[in-house]
Design a protein around this motif. Structure first.
Motif, PDB file in Angstrom:
ATOM      1  N   TYR A 221      -5.227  33.001  54.843  1.00 35.92           N
ATOM      2  CA  TYR A 221      -6.146  31.889  55.112  1.00 35.92           C
ATOM      3  C   TYR A 221      -6.359  31.702  56.608  1.00 35.92           C
ATOM      4  O   TYR A 221      -7.477  31.456  57.064  1.00 35.92           O
ATOM      5  CB  TYR A 221      -5.635  30.591  54.485  1.00 35.92           C
ATOM      6  CG  TYR A 221      -5.469  30.644  52.981  1.00 35.92           C
ATOM      7  CD1 TYR A 221      -6.259  31.479  52.193  1.00 35.92           C
ATOM      8  CD2 TYR A 221      -4.512  29.887  52.340  1.00 35.92           C
ATOM      9  CE1 TYR A 221      -6.104  31.543  50.817  1.00 35.92           C
ATOM     10  CE2 TYR A 221      -4.351  29.939  50.957  1.00 35.92           C
ATOM     11  CZ  TYR A 221      -5.154  30.766  50.209  1.00 35.92           C
ATOM     12  OH  TYR A 221      -4.994  30.815  48.848  1.00 35.92           O
ATOM     13  N   ARG A 222      -5.295  31.831  57.392  1.00 31.73           N
ATOM     14  CA  ARG A 222      -5.425  31.687  58.844  1.00 31.73           C
ATOM     15  C   ARG A 222      -6.288  32.796  59.434  1.00 31.73           C
ATOM     16  O   ARG A 222      -6.950  32.598  60.442  1.00 31.73           O
ATOM     17  CB  ARG A 222      -4.050  31.658  59.505  1.00 31.73           C
ATOM     18  CG  ARG A 222      -3.320  30.340  59.260  1.00 31.73           C
ATOM     19  CD  ARG A 222      -1.934  30.230  59.899  1.00 31.73           C
ATOM     20  NE  ARG A 222      -1.677  31.136  60.991  1.00 31.73           N
ATOM     21  CZ  ARG A 222      -0.800  32.138  60.946  1.00 31.73           C
ATOM     22  NH1 ARG A 222      -0.111  32.390  59.852  1.00 31.73           N
ATOM     23  NH2 ARG A 222      -0.616  32.903  62.002  1.00 31.73           N
TER      24      ARG A 222
ATOM     25  N   ALA B 265      -7.248  28.277  63.202  1.00 29.66           N
ATOM     26  CA  ALA B 265      -6.164  28.012  62.263  1.00 29.66           C
ATOM     27  C   ALA B 265      -4.810  28.248  62.919  1.00 29.66           C
ATOM     28  O   ALA B 265      -4.675  29.091  63.800  1.00 29.66           O
ATOM     29  CB  ALA B 265      -6.311  28.913  61.045  1.00 29.66           C
ATOM     30  N   GLU B 266      -3.800  27.495  62.468  1.00 31.27           N
ATOM     31  CA  GLU B 266      -2.460  27.674  63.010  1.00 31.27           C
ATOM     32  C   GLU B 266      -1.409  27.145  62.048  1.00 31.27           C
ATOM     33  O   GLU B 266      -1.683  26.273  61.226  1.00 31.27           O
ATOM     34  CB  GLU B 266      -2.314  26.983  64.368  1.00 31.27           C
ATOM     35  CG  GLU B 266      -2.483  25.476  64.321  1.00 31.27           C
ATOM     36  CD  GLU B 266      -2.344  24.810  65.687  1.00 31.27           C
ATOM     37  OE1 GLU B 266      -1.435  25.205  66.448  1.00 31.27           O
ATOM     38  OE2 GLU B 266      -3.127  23.910  65.972  1.00 31.27           O
TER      39      GLU B 266
ATOM     40  N   LEU C 219      -6.448  24.617  58.915  1.00 26.18           N
ATOM     41  CA  LEU C 219      -7.644  25.458  58.837  1.00 26.18           C
ATOM     42  C   LEU C 219      -8.822  24.571  59.195  1.00 26.18           C
ATOM     43  O   LEU C 219      -9.035  23.544  58.543  1.00 26.18           O
ATOM     44  CB  LEU C 219      -7.848  26.009  57.419  1.00 26.18           C
ATOM     45  CG  LEU C 219      -6.703  26.766  56.765  1.00 26.18           C
ATOM     46  CD1 LEU C 219      -7.038  27.090  55.314  1.00 26.18           C
ATOM     47  CD2 LEU C 219      -6.408  28.044  57.539  1.00 26.18           C
TER      48      LEU C 219
ATOM     49  N   THR D  13      -0.985  33.334  55.917  1.00 30.60           N
ATOM     50  CA  THR D  13      -1.439  34.351  56.871  1.00 30.60           C
ATOM     51  C   THR D  13      -2.877  34.768  56.562  1.00 30.60           C
ATOM     52  O   THR D  13      -3.712  34.885  57.467  1.00 30.60           O
ATOM     53  CB  THR D  13      -0.493  35.574  56.827  1.00 30.60           C
ATOM     54  OG1 THR D  13       0.819  35.134  57.192  1.00 30.60           O
ATOM     55  CG2 THR D  13      -0.960  36.663  57.764  1.00 30.60           C
TER      56      THR D  13
ATOM     57  N   PHE E 283       0.164  23.897  57.736  1.00 28.29           N
ATOM     58  CA  PHE E 283      -0.747  24.723  58.524  1.00 28.29           C
ATOM     59  C   PHE E 283      -2.106  24.055  58.551  1.00 28.29           C
ATOM     60  O   PHE E 283      -2.389  23.149  57.774  1.00 28.29           O
ATOM     61  CB  PHE E 283      -0.823  26.155  57.985  1.00 28.29           C
ATOM     62  CG  PHE E 283      -1.357  26.294  56.581  1.00 28.29           C
ATOM     63  CD1 PHE E 283      -2.663  26.716  56.349  1.00 28.29           C
ATOM     64  CD2 PHE E 283      -0.554  26.032  55.480  1.00 28.29           C
ATOM     65  CE1 PHE E 283      -3.147  26.864  55.060  1.00 28.29           C
ATOM     66  CE2 PHE E 283      -1.028  26.186  54.184  1.00 28.29           C
ATOM     67  CZ  PHE E 283      -2.333  26.602  53.977  1.00 28.29           C
TER      68      PHE E 283
END
Length: 135
Positions: free
Chosen positions: A25-26, A32-33, A58, A23, A56
């Motif tokens: 880093y996004r 990001a996802e 980035l 969460t 995920f």
């Protein structure tokens, strides 16, 4: 939306903080996802709700992470780091400030002779980041 897997991925192993790290880093990268996530159930072996495995992205780069249900006597080391080529000085400054908060500065922001500006930090999870603004 289907995403083709990368052949080689960075894999980050946490002990109960994988989702918190993802969460965070996004929040730093606009594109990001979370691509996939599975969680431990009541039957374990990890704490219910923690991450068995997640993928995920980035800035177009895919990462994997998990929460180990076993405590390990090792963590992350700066010998392996995520190297980010920043497009602008404000981007570098923003990322450095966010990643250094609650973490440790390894090399303060400055000009070290190999680029316009550079900084190196360990974030609050222990993951090491090198942030670079090329010439």
């Amino acid at each position: 939306m289907a995403h083709a897997p990368q052949k080689i991925n960075t894999f980050l192993m946490f002990e109960g903080r994988a989702e918190e790290a993802m969460t965070f880093y996004r929040s730093l990268f606009p594109d990001a996802e979370v691509l996939d996530i599975s969680r431990y159930g009541a039957e374990g072996p990890g704490k219910e709700g923690t991450v068995v495995h997640a993928t995920f992205s980035l800035a177009g780069q895919q990462f994997m992470c998990s929460d180990s249900p076993v405590h390990h006597d090792f963590g992350f080391t700066p010998a392996v780091s995520l190297f980010v080529q920043c497009d602008t000085e404000p981007e570098l400054d923003r990322l450095y400030a966010a990643l250094a908060e609650g973490g440790a500065e390894l090399m303060q922001l400055g000009s070290y002779g190999f680029s316009t500006k550079f900084g190196w930090v360990n974030d609050r999870f222990g993951v090491s980041w090198q942030l670079n603004l090329p010439w």
